[in-house]
Design an enzyme around this catalytic site. Sequence first.
Site: not given
Length: 353
Positions: A72, A80, A83, A159, A185, A214, A238, A282, A309
């Site tokens: 990129c 940017c 990334c 992008c 996701q 969650y 949730e 999660d 995550c």
Amino acid sequence: MAGRRFEAEVGPVAHGGHCVARVQDRVVFVRHALPGERVVLEITEGTEGDRFWRGDAVEVLVSSPERVAAPCPYAGPGRCGGCDFQHVALPAQRDLKAAVVREQLRRVARLDVEVSVEAVPGDEDGLRWRTRQRYVDLPGGGRGMRQHRSHDVVAVDQCLLEAPAGPSYEVRGRVFEVPDGGFWQVHPGAPEALVGAVLEALDPRPGEAALDLYAGVGLFSRFLAEAVGPSGRVAAVEGDRAASALSERNCPGVLVRAGDVGGVLAGGLPPEWDRADLVVLDPPRAGAKRAVVEQVVRRGPRAVAYVACDPAALARDVAIFAEHGHRLASLRAFDLFPMTHHVECVALLVTDG
């Protein structure tokens, strides 16, 4: 210190998309570098009194064999900030992520775990996977992306992470309703990969009771309910009420509760849910934390699948589980966010009793 330049050897990768270097006995978290390189780094944040500084590698004097040209034109120092690893060959990106997960588990949870980050179908050599993308609208009709840790905007045409199509809400032949702007996701291969990993880890059996915490719109609840069958039961908790309402439609027969997960576990479920065979966790990036973990272990599950995550939050919560006799039995890691430092893990926690 901002703007000053130093020559330095680059040390190991660290959590957050940077590597560690040392300048004047000060730790510097350096972006756009690779372990083992010698670079000229420019300080981007920090004062003489700070414990550490942040910087960018603005010149590479001795490069790593894993360094590549960023695909990129907007990636790099001062451009940017979306990334972290476009300058790194894709297999080496996964090795860096695996090293971070290993280091967090070793440092925080006192565990030595072999980690391999798995590629997931759905991107194009690490590009074209983000099915939801946000740009900053610019005056005159242009668009841009923000610089790293800044409100400054870099004008871009497009992008390269943006997928050619939006998200599909169909997984294993089941269609899910998702609120406008609600969580799903962003990598096309993520839902299938995570569902497969969770079901493989938990090995749900007919007649079992499973808690999905969650739960979002019920991605895991739907398949857990099918696995435990009519003689089993599933409850989905949730915090987002719009997502929770849709999970009732997505997951027929599942008990749904909307509200803070810790609060619901403490007093918002029927008495039969004081015990559970299986639990899926999660949580958001901050992790489940002690109060929720202790509510989970109090229910005596034989297996917990923790979808994480953030490796640091995962390691902290794994250590809390260990205090209560739940050990880490397996861990899989998935490259759901190529070109960035982010990685998704599915950890299986079990008891030996």
